[in-house]
Design an enzyme around this catalytic site. Structure first.
Site, PDB file in Angstrom:
ATOM      1  N   MET A   1     -16.324   0.382  -9.028  1.00 25.59           N
ATOM      2  CA  MET A   1     -15.589   1.138 -10.021  1.00 25.59           C
ATOM      3  C   MET A   1     -16.537   2.155 -10.648  1.00 25.59           C
ATOM      4  SD  MET A   1     -13.751  -0.110 -13.578  1.00 25.59           S
ATOM      5  CE  MET A   1     -14.936  -1.367 -13.917  1.00 25.59           C
ATOM      6  N   PRO A   2     -16.311   3.444 -10.403  1.00 24.66           N
ATOM      7  CA  PRO A   2     -17.135   4.474 -11.029  1.00 24.66           C
ATOM      8  C   PRO A   2     -16.863   4.558 -12.528  1.00 24.66           C
ATOM      9  CG  PRO A   2     -15.908   5.366  -9.153  1.00 24.66           C
ATOM     10  CD  PRO A   2     -15.381   4.002  -9.429  1.00 24.66           C
ATOM     11  N   LEU A   3     -17.930   4.676 -13.294  1.00 25.36           N
ATOM     12  CA  LEU A   3     -17.833   4.862 -14.739  1.00 25.36           C
ATOM     13  C   LEU A   3     -18.610   6.117 -15.090  1.00 25.36           C
ATOM     14  CD1 LEU A   3     -17.163   3.753 -17.650  1.00 25.36           C
ATOM     15  CD2 LEU A   3     -19.464   2.823 -17.597  1.00 25.36           C
ATOM     16  N   ARG A  39      -9.235   3.067 -10.394  1.00 24.69           N
ATOM     17  CA  ARG A  39     -10.533   2.400 -10.541  1.00 24.69           C
ATOM     18  C   ARG A  39     -11.584   3.297 -11.204  1.00 24.69           C
ATOM     19  NH1 ARG A  39     -10.729  -2.615 -10.262  1.00 24.69           N
ATOM     20  NH2 ARG A  39     -12.728  -2.654  -9.227  1.00 24.69           N
ATOM     21  N   VAL A  41     -13.193   5.239 -14.261  1.00 24.62           N
ATOM     22  CA  VAL A  41     -13.216   5.180 -15.724  1.00 24.62           C
ATOM     23  C   VAL A  41     -14.002   6.388 -16.240  1.00 24.62           C
ATOM     24  CG1 VAL A  41     -13.958   3.861 -17.740  1.00 24.62           C
ATOM     25  CG2 VAL A  41     -13.160   2.659 -15.683  1.00 24.62           C
TER      26      VAL A  41
END
Length: 68
Positions: A1-3, A39, A41
């Site tokens: 999940m990229p943030l 996915r 954020v």
């Protein structure tokens, strides 16, 4: 999940501009890295000018000098 955490100096973007930025960053990561948009954020943080510094001076101080 990229943030992704983006810090913006105040005065910041409008609510609409922030929504567009979030959508654009999400689209970029989804397309370029084949990530599901659900996915990704994106966090936008507004930062006061006295909390950001360049060359040992706060942005607040730099702006004050420039306005004289």
């Amino acid at each position: 999940m990229p943030l992704v955490n983006i810090k913006l100096a105040k005065p910041s973007l409008s609510k609409e501009q922030k929504a567009e930025l979030i959508a654009d960053i999400t689209e970029l990561l989804s397309t370029k890295y084949n990530k599901s948009k659900e996915r990704v954020v994106v966090v936008l943080e507004d930062v006061e000018n006295y909390d950001i510094g360049f060359g040992g001076e706060s942005v607040e101080a730099i702006k004050a000098k420039a306005s004289k």
